[in-house]
Design a protein around this motif. Structure first.
Motif, PDB file in Angstrom:
ATOM      1  N   THR A  40      -0.279  21.662   6.896  1.00 24.74           N
ATOM      2  CA  THR A  40      -0.391  20.993   6.094  1.00 24.74           C
ATOM      3  C   THR A  40       0.884  20.319   6.190  1.00 24.74           C
ATOM      4  O   THR A  40       2.005  20.504   5.164  1.00 24.74           O
ATOM      5  CB  THR A  40      -1.144  20.590   4.761  1.00 24.74           C
ATOM      6  OG1 THR A  40      -2.386  21.593   5.267  1.00 24.74           O
ATOM      7  CG2 THR A  40      -0.914  19.929   4.056  1.00 24.74           C
ATOM      8  N   VAL A  41       1.624  18.489   5.908  1.00 24.81           N
ATOM      9  CA  VAL A  41       2.358  18.040   5.411  1.00 24.81           C
ATOM     10  C   VAL A  41       2.792  17.811   4.438  1.00 24.81           C
ATOM     11  O   VAL A  41       1.427  16.465   4.560  1.00 24.81           O
ATOM     12  CB  VAL A  41       2.800  17.198   6.746  1.00 24.81           C
ATOM     13  CG1 VAL A  41       4.547  16.207   6.233  1.00 24.81           C
ATOM     14  CG2 VAL A  41       3.023  18.478   8.312  1.00 24.81           C
ATOM     15  N   ASP A  42       3.543  17.816   3.287  1.00 21.25           N
ATOM     16  CA  ASP A  42       3.814  16.808   2.571  1.00 21.25           C
ATOM     17  C   ASP A  42       4.977  16.441   2.494  1.00 21.25           C
ATOM     18  O   ASP A  42       6.241  17.033   3.537  1.00 21.25           O
ATOM     19  CB  ASP A  42       4.122  18.042   1.304  1.00 21.25           C
ATOM     20  CG  ASP A  42       2.696  18.208   1.062  1.00 21.25           C
ATOM     21  OD1 ASP A  42       1.302  17.930   0.697  1.00 21.25           O
ATOM     22  OD2 ASP A  42       1.893  20.008   0.059  1.00 21.25           O
ATOM     23  N   VAL A  43       5.261  15.091   1.951  1.00 21.03           N
ATOM     24  CA  VAL A  43       6.604  14.394   2.155  1.00 21.03           C
ATOM     25  C   VAL A  43       7.214  13.754   1.221  1.00 21.03           C
ATOM     26  O   VAL A  43       6.168  13.336  -0.532  1.00 21.03           O
ATOM     27  CB  VAL A  43       6.088  13.121   2.819  1.00 21.03           C
ATOM     28  CG1 VAL A  43       6.816  12.125   3.167  1.00 21.03           C
ATOM     29  CG2 VAL A  43       5.420  13.293   4.046  1.00 21.03           C
ATOM     30  N   ALA A  44       8.315  14.231   0.730  1.00 20.69           N
ATOM     31  CA  ALA A  44       9.458  13.244  -0.182  1.00 20.69           C
ATOM     32  C   ALA A  44      10.345  13.468  -0.202  1.00 20.69           C
ATOM     33  O   ALA A  44      11.546  13.160   0.682  1.00 20.69           O
ATOM     34  CB  ALA A  44       9.312  15.020  -0.952  1.00 20.69           C
ATOM     35  N   TYR A  45      10.950  11.868  -0.818  1.00 18.45           N
ATOM     36  CA  TYR A  45      12.068  10.627  -0.503  1.00 18.45           C
ATOM     37  C   TYR A  45      13.216  11.195  -1.706  1.00 18.45           C
ATOM     38  O   TYR A  45      13.001  11.476  -2.637  1.00 18.45           O
ATOM     39  CB  TYR A  45      11.382   9.765  -0.260  1.00 18.45           C
ATOM     40  CG  TYR A  45      11.216   9.363   0.744  1.00 18.45           C
ATOM     41  CD1 TYR A  45      11.761   8.205   1.650  1.00 18.45           C
ATOM     42  CD2 TYR A  45       9.346   9.626   0.882  1.00 18.45           C
ATOM     43  CE1 TYR A  45      10.742   8.215   3.084  1.00 18.45           C
ATOM     44  CE2 TYR A  45       8.494   8.709   2.269  1.00 18.45           C
ATOM     45  CZ  TYR A  45       9.272   8.407   3.079  1.00 18.45           C
ATOM     46  OH  TYR A  45       8.725   7.704   4.011  1.00 18.45           O
ATOM     47  N   THR A  46      14.790  11.756  -1.160  1.00 16.92           N
ATOM     48  CA  THR A  46      15.169  11.329  -1.749  1.00 16.92           C
ATOM     49  C   THR A  46      15.955  10.256  -2.706  1.00 16.92           C
ATOM     50  O   THR A  46      15.567   9.442  -1.766  1.00 16.92           O
ATOM     51  CB  THR A  46      16.929  12.101  -1.566  1.00 16.92           C
ATOM     52  OG1 THR A  46      17.426  11.506  -0.323  1.00 16.92           O
ATOM     53  CG2 THR A  46      16.092  13.619  -0.619  1.00 16.92           C
ATOM     54  N   CYS A  47      16.896   9.497  -3.456  1.00 12.88           N
ATOM     55  CA  CYS A  47      16.448   9.117  -4.048  1.00 12.88           C
ATOM     56  C   CYS A  47      18.396   9.005  -4.980  1.00 12.88           C
ATOM     57  O   CYS A  47      18.709   8.059  -5.173  1.00 12.88           O
ATOM     58  CB  CYS A  47      16.098   9.160  -5.731  1.00 12.88           C
ATOM     59  SG  CYS A  47      14.211   7.984  -5.344  1.00 12.88           S
ATOM     60  N   ALA A  48      19.060  10.378  -5.042  1.00 15.12           N
ATOM     61  CA  ALA A  48      20.061  10.592  -5.315  1.00 15.12           C
ATOM     62  C   ALA A  48      20.766  11.851  -5.105  1.00 15.12           C
ATOM     63  O   ALA A  48      19.693  12.919  -4.234  1.00 15.12           O
ATOM     64  CB  ALA A  48      20.239   9.727  -6.913  1.00 15.12           C
ATOM     65  N   ARG A  49      22.338  11.918  -5.062  1.00 16.90           N
ATOM     66  CA  ARG A  49      22.854  12.950  -4.968  1.00 16.90           C
ATOM     67  C   ARG A  49      22.190  14.468  -5.554  1.00 16.90           C
ATOM     68  O   ARG A  49      21.886  14.488  -6.950  1.00 16.90           O
ATOM     69  CB  ARG A  49      24.094  12.968  -4.908  1.00 16.90           C
ATOM     70  CG  ARG A  49      24.630  14.556  -4.549  1.00 16.90           C
ATOM     71  CD  ARG A  49      26.445  13.885  -4.513  1.00 16.90           C
ATOM     72  NE  ARG A  49      26.950  13.330  -3.263  1.00 16.90           N
ATOM     73  CZ  ARG A  49      27.803  13.285  -3.196  1.00 16.90           C
ATOM     74  NH1 ARG A  49      28.835  13.218  -4.000  1.00 16.90           N
ATOM     75  NH2 ARG A  49      28.476  12.086  -2.435  1.00 16.90           N
ATOM     76  N   GLY A  50      21.997  14.858  -5.078  1.00 15.05           N
ATOM     77  CA  GLY A  50      20.990  16.436  -5.225  1.00 15.05           C
ATOM     78  C   GLY A  50      19.449  16.501  -4.814  1.00 15.05           C
ATOM     79  O   GLY A  50      18.699  17.624  -5.573  1.00 15.05           O
ATOM     80  N   ASP A  51      19.236  15.776  -5.260  1.00  7.88           N
ATOM     81  CA  ASP A  51      17.847  15.394  -5.134  1.00  7.88           C
ATOM     82  C   ASP A  51      16.856  16.317  -3.671  1.00  7.88           C
ATOM     83  O   ASP A  51      16.138  17.429  -3.756  1.00  7.88           O
ATOM     84  CB  ASP A  51      16.791  14.419  -4.593  1.00  7.88           C
ATOM     85  CG  ASP A  51      16.938  13.260  -5.735  1.00  7.88           C
ATOM     86  OD1 ASP A  51      17.384  13.696  -6.986  1.00  7.88           O
ATOM     87  OD2 ASP A  51      16.926  12.053  -5.927  1.00  7.88           O
ATOM     88  N   ALA A  52      17.788  16.354  -3.012  1.00 12.16           N
ATOM     89  CA  ALA A  52      17.428  17.641  -1.688  1.00 12.16           C
ATOM     90  C   ALA A  52      16.808  18.652  -2.724  1.00 12.16           C
ATOM     91  O   ALA A  52      16.008  19.595  -1.945  1.00 12.16           O
ATOM     92  CB  ALA A  52      18.398  17.326  -0.365  1.00 12.16           C
ATOM     93  N   THR A  53      18.136  19.820  -2.651  1.00 10.06           N
ATOM     94  CA  THR A  53      18.208  20.949  -3.068  1.00 10.06           C
ATOM     95  C   THR A  53      16.732  20.605  -4.464  1.00 10.06           C
ATOM     96  O   THR A  53      16.692  21.534  -4.663  1.00 10.06           O
ATOM     97  CB  THR A  53      19.688  20.510  -4.441  1.00 10.06           C
ATOM     98  OG1 THR A  53      20.575  20.565  -3.338  1.00 10.06           O
ATOM     99  CG2 THR A  53      19.910  22.341  -4.884  1.00 10.06           C
ATOM    100  N   ARG A  54      16.830  19.907  -4.997  1.00 14.08           N
ATOM    101  CA  ARG A  54      16.115  20.541  -6.579  1.00 14.08           C
ATOM    102  C   ARG A  54      14.364  20.431  -5.784  1.00 14.08           C
ATOM    103  O   ARG A  54      13.283  20.884  -5.837  1.00 14.08           O
ATOM    104  CB  ARG A  54      15.970  18.330  -7.107  1.00 14.08           C
ATOM    105  CG  ARG A  54      14.576  18.612  -8.179  1.00 14.08           C
ATOM    106  CD  ARG A  54      14.513  17.194  -9.355  1.00 14.08           C
ATOM    107  NE  ARG A  54      14.504  16.537  -8.402  1.00 14.08           N
ATOM    108  CZ  ARG A  54      13.095  15.783  -8.099  1.00 14.08           C
ATOM    109  NH1 ARG A  54      12.354  16.287  -8.771  1.00 14.08           N
ATOM    110  NH2 ARG A  54      14.122  14.712  -7.258  1.00 14.08           N
ATOM    111  N   LEU A  55      13.821  19.856  -4.370  1.00 10.98           N
ATOM    112  CA  LEU A  55      12.927  19.691  -4.187  1.00 10.98           C
ATOM    113  C   LEU A  55      13.289  20.674  -3.068  1.00 10.98           C
ATOM    114  O   LEU A  55      11.799  21.138  -3.799  1.00 10.98           O
ATOM    115  CB  LEU A  55      13.082  18.582  -3.040  1.00 10.98           C
ATOM    116  CG  LEU A  55      12.598  16.631  -4.094  1.00 10.98           C
ATOM    117  CD1 LEU A  55      12.521  15.929  -2.392  1.00 10.98           C
ATOM    118  CD2 LEU A  55      11.381  16.680  -4.097  1.00 10.98           C
ATOM    119  N   ALA A  56      14.008  21.462  -2.546  1.00 12.72           N
ATOM    120  CA  ALA A  56      13.452  22.440  -1.371  1.00 12.72           C
ATOM    121  C   ALA A  56      13.719  23.702  -2.567  1.00 12.72           C
ATOM    122  O   ALA A  56      12.891  24.814  -2.279  1.00 12.72           O
ATOM    123  CB  ALA A  56      14.604  22.399  -0.800  1.00 12.72           C
ATOM    124  N   CYS A  57      14.132  23.513  -3.841  1.00 15.27           N
ATOM    125  CA  CYS A  57      13.779  24.697  -4.574  1.00 15.27           C
ATOM    126  C   CYS A  57      12.352  24.935  -5.230  1.00 15.27           C
ATOM    127  O   CYS A  57      11.777  25.474  -5.184  1.00 15.27           O
ATOM    128  CB  CYS A  57      14.750  24.538  -6.548  1.00 15.27           C
ATOM    129  SG  CYS A  57      16.641  25.185  -5.433  1.00 15.27           S
TER     130      CYS A  57
END
Length: 233
Positions: A40-57
């Motif tokens: 089941t695929v959920d999607v998130a977009y980054t907006c600033a540096r550090g977003d990918a880390t926060r989303l992955a955590c």
């Protein structure tokens, strides 16, 4: 078709400004090819540096089975460092300027081919290094390459041309420095143009800095480049 996965949640993290191409096709493509495998695929977009880390955590805390980064090496590094030691599967859809780690792994640059490869569910464990407590998965540089990366990170336009412009701009005023390295029980002091500590073999765009490096051998390859004349450099 792959056997459905018991815990089937997948988070797709997309960096919309990575590289130079449009990213609108990535979300439907991943849903099309990964849903039949049981995810089941959920999607998130980054907006600033550090977003990918926060989303992955957050994905790790919420029990996701897999996280996929669609972006370049910066997005990959931000995402992967949040997943170290979690057992969560990590996938890469390369759409950055260099895509060094993806190229080393043999992941196709074509988005559909890369996603099809990911859907085959072939998982390996890889090494990573650490600098001041921060993990890195491809290469870590001191000297000229670090200066170029720092300059490139400040540019509004991405892509290979921006890398070339950053390299030329930094080279004009760059001066080699003296470095001391301690490795394998030996200490070495060198005046160097750059020092690259490599987990993977290349910077990106098939620019190989450590051709024999392996991400599964438990070792880092150190490449020292001395200052030469402008043509050599």
């Amino acid at each position: 078709m792959e056997t459905p996965i018991a815990n089937n949640r997948l988070l797709l993290i997309i960096n919309p400004i990575s590289g130079v191409g449009a990213k609108e096709a990535i979300e439907p493509l991943v849903r099309e090819l990964m849903t039949p495998t049981g995810y089941t695929v959920d999607v998130a977009y980054t907006c600033a540096r550090g977003d990918a880390t926060r989303l992955a955590c957050k994905a790790a805390a919420n029990g996701y089975k897999a996280v996929v980064a669609a972006g370049g090496d910066g997005t990959v590094n931000e995402t992967a460092k949040a997943l170290c030691g979690t057992g969560i599967r990590f996938g890469i859809i390369p759409c950055g300027s260099g895509n060094g780690l993806a190229r080393h792994l043999g992941i196709p640059m074509d988005l559909r081919k890369a996603t099809k490869l990911m859907a085959k569910n072939h998982v390996i464990d890889i090494d990573y290094g650490s600098v001041n407590g921060m993990p890195f998965f491809c290469t870590f540089g001191i000297g000229f390459d670090a200066a170029v990366s720092g300059h490139f990170a400040k540019q509004h336009r991405r892509g290979r041309l921006s890398y070339i412009k950053s390299a030329i701009s930094e080279y004009i005023n760059f001066h080699p420095q003296v470095y001391t390295l301690s490795a394998n029980g030996k200490v070495l002091t060198e005046k160097a143009f750059l020092i690259a500590v490599c987990n993977a073999s290349q910077y990106g765009n098939n620019a190989y800095i450590a051709p024999h490096a392996s991400i599964t051998d438990g070792q880092l390859d150190i490449t020292i480049i001395h200052a030469g004349n402008p043509i050599d450099t």
